[in-house]
Design a protein around this motif. Structure first.
Motif, PDB file in Angstrom:
ATOM      1  N   GLY A 170     -33.482  21.692  -0.007  1.00 37.42           N
ATOM      2  CA  GLY A 170     -33.995  21.010   1.190  1.00 37.42           C
ATOM      3  C   GLY A 170     -33.438  21.667   2.440  1.00 37.42           C
ATOM      4  O   GLY A 170     -32.276  22.077   2.479  1.00 37.42           O
ATOM      5  N   ARG A 171     -34.294  21.770   3.441  1.00 32.79           N
ATOM      6  CA  ARG A 171     -33.897  22.465   4.669  1.00 32.79           C
ATOM      7  C   ARG A 171     -33.795  21.496   5.833  1.00 32.79           C
ATOM      8  O   ARG A 171     -34.633  20.606   5.985  1.00 32.79           O
ATOM      9  CB  ARG A 171     -34.979  23.478   5.083  1.00 32.79           C
ATOM     10  N   GLY A 172     -32.800  21.735   6.680  1.00 34.82           N
ATOM     11  CA  GLY A 172     -32.685  21.003   7.929  1.00 34.82           C
ATOM     12  C   GLY A 172     -32.948  21.937   9.096  1.00 34.82           C
ATOM     13  O   GLY A 172     -33.292  23.106   8.897  1.00 34.82           O
ATOM     14  N   ARG A 173     -32.800  21.432  10.304  1.00 32.68           N
ATOM     15  CA  ARG A 173     -32.953  22.270  11.492  1.00 32.68           C
ATOM     16  C   ARG A 173     -31.816  23.280  11.551  1.00 32.68           C
ATOM     17  O   ARG A 173     -30.782  23.119  10.945  1.00 32.68           O
ATOM     18  CB  ARG A 173     -32.929  21.421  12.770  1.00 32.68           C
ATOM     19  N   LYS A 178     -26.835   8.850  12.070  1.00 34.00           N
ATOM     20  CA  LYS A 178     -28.099   9.541  11.788  1.00 34.00           C
ATOM     21  C   LYS A 178     -28.674   9.006  10.484  1.00 34.00           C
ATOM     22  O   LYS A 178     -28.010   9.008   9.454  1.00 34.00           O
ATOM     23  CB  LYS A 178     -27.850  11.054  11.694  1.00 34.00           C
ATOM     24  N   TRP A 191     -30.399  20.422   3.631  1.00 33.79           N
ATOM     25  CA  TRP A 191     -30.628  18.965   3.728  1.00 33.79           C
ATOM     26  C   TRP A 191     -30.505  18.428   2.311  1.00 33.79           C
ATOM     27  O   TRP A 191     -31.356  18.654   1.467  1.00 33.79           O
ATOM     28  CB  TRP A 191     -32.020  18.692   4.292  1.00 33.79           C
ATOM     29  N   GLY A 227     -41.934  18.016   8.236  1.00 31.79           N
ATOM     30  CA  GLY A 227     -41.079  17.526   7.151  1.00 31.79           C
ATOM     31  C   GLY A 227     -40.180  16.414   7.669  1.00 31.79           C
ATOM     32  O   GLY A 227     -39.512  16.573   8.697  1.00 31.79           O
ATOM     33  N   ILE A 228     -40.200  15.310   6.966  1.00 32.36           N
ATOM     34  CA  ILE A 228     -39.407  14.146   7.399  1.00 32.36           C
ATOM     35  C   ILE A 228     -38.502  13.708   6.252  1.00 32.36           C
ATOM     36  O   ILE A 228     -38.978  13.467   5.138  1.00 32.36           O
ATOM     37  CB  ILE A 228     -40.327  12.969   7.787  1.00 32.36           C
ATOM     38  N   GLY A 229     -37.223  13.620   6.528  1.00 30.11           N
ATOM     39  CA  GLY A 229     -36.277  13.096   5.547  1.00 30.11           C
ATOM     40  C   GLY A 229     -35.660  11.820   6.094  1.00 30.11           C
ATOM     41  O   GLY A 229     -35.151  11.811   7.222  1.00 30.11           O
ATOM     42  N   SER A 247     -43.439  15.726   3.392  1.00 24.98           N
ATOM     43  CA  SER A 247     -43.949  16.727   4.328  1.00 24.98           C
ATOM     44  C   SER A 247     -45.455  16.604   4.408  1.00 24.98           C
ATOM     45  O   SER A 247     -46.116  16.264   3.427  1.00 24.98           O
ATOM     46  CB  SER A 247     -43.583  18.139   3.865  1.00 24.98           C
ATOM     47  N   GLN A 278     -34.715  17.305  -3.651  1.00 23.89           N
ATOM     48  CA  GLN A 278     -34.982  18.697  -3.275  1.00 23.89           C
ATOM     49  C   GLN A 278     -33.771  19.550  -3.640  1.00 23.89           C
ATOM     50  O   GLN A 278     -32.633  19.215  -3.277  1.00 23.89           O
ATOM     51  CB  GLN A 278     -35.222  18.812  -1.769  1.00 23.89           C
ATOM     52  N   GLY A 288     -34.054  12.942   9.662  1.00 28.81           N
ATOM     53  CA  GLY A 288     -34.265  14.158  10.443  1.00 28.81           C
ATOM     54  C   GLY A 288     -35.675  14.684  10.225  1.00 28.81           C
ATOM     55  O   GLY A 288     -36.351  14.323   9.253  1.00 28.81           O
ATOM     56  N   ILE A 289     -36.090  15.530  11.141  1.00 32.87           N
ATOM     57  CA  ILE A 289     -37.463  16.050  11.138  1.00 32.87           C
ATOM     58  C   ILE A 289     -37.420  17.560  11.327  1.00 32.87           C
ATOM     59  O   ILE A 289     -36.709  18.061  12.202  1.00 32.87           O
ATOM     60  CB  ILE A 289     -38.265  15.393  12.291  1.00 32.87           C
ATOM     61  N   SER A 326     -38.237  22.485  -1.843  1.00 33.67           N
ATOM     62  CA  SER A 326     -38.327  21.844  -0.536  1.00 33.67           C
ATOM     63  C   SER A 326     -39.788  21.440  -0.358  1.00 33.67           C
ATOM     64  O   SER A 326     -40.685  22.256  -0.614  1.00 33.67           O
ATOM     65  CB  SER A 326     -37.894  22.836   0.558  1.00 33.67           C
ATOM     66  N   THR A 327     -40.033  20.216   0.061  1.00 41.38           N
ATOM     67  CA  THR A 327     -41.431  19.786   0.233  1.00 41.38           C
ATOM     68  C   THR A 327     -42.103  20.604   1.339  1.00 41.38           C
ATOM     69  O   THR A 327     -43.294  20.891   1.266  1.00 41.38           O
ATOM     70  CB  THR A 327     -41.514  18.275   0.549  1.00 41.38           C
ATOM     71  N   ASN A 328     -41.335  20.992   2.365  1.00 41.60           N
ATOM     72  CA  ASN A 328     -41.905  21.869   3.402  1.00 41.60           C
ATOM     73  C   ASN A 328     -42.338  23.196   2.799  1.00 41.60           C
ATOM     74  O   ASN A 328     -43.437  23.681   3.029  1.00 41.60           O
ATOM     75  CB  ASN A 328     -40.867  22.156   4.498  1.00 41.60           C
TER      76      ASN A 328
HETATM   77  C1  BTN Z   1     -32.724  17.907  10.343  1.00 39.77           C
HETATM   78  O1  BTN Z   1     -31.984  18.904  10.292  1.00 39.77           O
HETATM   79  O2  BTN Z   1     -32.353  16.877  10.905  1.00 39.77           O
HETATM   80  C2  BTN Z   1     -34.114  17.958   9.745  1.00 39.77           C
HETATM   81  C3  BTN Z   1     -34.123  17.545   8.308  1.00 39.77           C
HETATM   82  C4  BTN Z   1     -35.508  17.568   7.680  1.00 39.77           C
HETATM   83  C5  BTN Z   1     -35.453  17.260   6.196  1.00 39.77           C
HETATM   84  C6  BTN Z   1     -36.813  17.098   5.593  1.00 39.77           C
HETATM   85  S1  BTN Z   1     -36.770  16.383   3.991  1.00 39.77           S
HETATM   86  C7  BTN Z   1     -38.447  16.744   3.745  1.00 39.77           C
HETATM   87  C8  BTN Z   1     -38.686  18.123   4.325  1.00 39.77           C
HETATM   88  N1  BTN Z   1     -38.371  19.170   3.367  1.00 39.77           N
HETATM   89  C9  BTN Z   1     -37.357  19.931   3.764  1.00 39.77           C
HETATM   90  O3  BTN Z   1     -36.890  20.899   3.126  1.00 39.77           O
HETATM   91  N2  BTN Z   1     -36.887  19.498   4.937  1.00 39.77           N
HETATM   92  C10 BTN Z   1     -37.647  18.363   5.434  1.00 39.77           C
END
Ligand code: BTN
Length: 266
Positions: free
Chosen positions: A56-59, A128, A64, A149-151, A75, A53, A131-132, A30-32
């Motif tokens: 990758g993580r979301g909120r 959508k 993600w 972190g912005i995807g 990120s 990723q 996400g951030i 994950s870049t974050n």
């Molecule tokens: C959401 O849930 O809407 C937020 C998603 C954020 C995804 C981005 S991708 C780059 C950065 N690295 C991650 O693991 N998550 C964020």
């Protein structure tokens, strides 16, 4: 910027810190997370970008997931040293920056669904497209570090769209009918982040600009609170300085929701 060369992107950025230290990966967890693991050693403004990723993580603890090379996954590490009360400003800044970046480049309307889902109208329905996720570290009651972190779904075709909670997904490709270099989008987001961050570092709240971009305000909503999982229905009437959504129910009672999922009930 028209190629996919992320080192040239770093050199081209008209910034003093953001993106001047830039890491590009084919694959990373994950870049974050990558920036958070190295935050002490890395300078303010460091950026990590990945083609893919693996974690990758979301909120709200969600995953993600995007197909390799088709999304802009980036990120930014910031070291604000701001009072804690300004933590929500970073979420606001990130949302404003992404919306303005897309509006500068493309000819379709883009908005935020509270708190920071990047959404656009396609076939008369909200979709959508990004996400951030802002993650912060606190030290002695100050906001020591933050990773924004912005995807963004840039070149994802219809069959490869991720499944999202709530709204259907779309991409810049599907909204414009053509492919776009991720570097062009990153150039806009990264240069704007530095300007917005420095403006707020002088004490200027981004609340007004963020409020203007929220499609949620004025709408009937159902909110599932992240804190107690309670479901609340009402009209979203405003957001406050802490980024909370203010809901008013049919009896006129108001509640502030700090984090959660919002469904719009048009
Ligand atoms: C959401 O849930 O809407 C937020 C998603 C954020 C995804 C981005 S991708 C780059 C950065 N690295 C991650 O693991 N998550 C964020």
């Amino acid at each position: 910027m028209s190629s996919e060369n992320f080192q040239s992107l770093s050199e081209a950025l008209p910034t003093s810190a953001v993106g001047k230290t830039l890491f590009h990966f084919e694959t990373v967890d994950s870049t974050n997370q990558w920036l958070r693991d190295r935050s002490e050693a890395l300078p303010h403004g460091s950026v990590a970008i990945a083609d893919f990723q693996s974690a990758g993580r979301g909120r709200l603890g969600r995953q993600w997931v995007t197909p390799p090379g088709a999304a802009l996954l980036h990120s930014i590490l910031l070291k604000p040293n701001w009072p804690l009360i300004q933590a929500s400003w970073l979420t606001m800044i990130a949302g404003i920056v992404v919306v303005d970046a897309i509006k500068t480049l493309y000819d379709f309307d883009v908005k935020l669904k509270w708190p920071n889902d990047v959404v656009a109208l396609q076939d008369q329905a909200l979709h959508k497209i990004g996400g951030i996720l802002v993650e912060t570290t606190v030290n002695q009651a100050r906001l020591a570090e933050a990773v924004i972190g912005i995807g963004l779904n840039v070149n994802i075709s219809a069959g490869d769209l991720p499944t999202t909670q709530g709204l259907p997904a779309s991409s810049l490709l599907l909204l414009t009918g053509q492919q776009h270099p991720r570097t062009a989008v990153a150039y806009e987001t990264l240069s704007r982040i530095e300007r917005a961050f420095e403006h707020s570092a002088k004490g200027n709240s981004p609340l007004e600009a963020w409020r203007d971009k929220l499609i949620t305000l004025g709408e009937k909503v159902t909110v599932v609170s992240q804190i107690d999982r309670a479901e609340r229905e009402g009209r979203a009437i405003d957001v406050d300085e802490w980024g909370r959504l203010i809901i008013e129910d049919q009896q006129g009672r108001r509640q502030a929701v700090a984090a959660g999922d919002v469904s719009l009930r048009f």
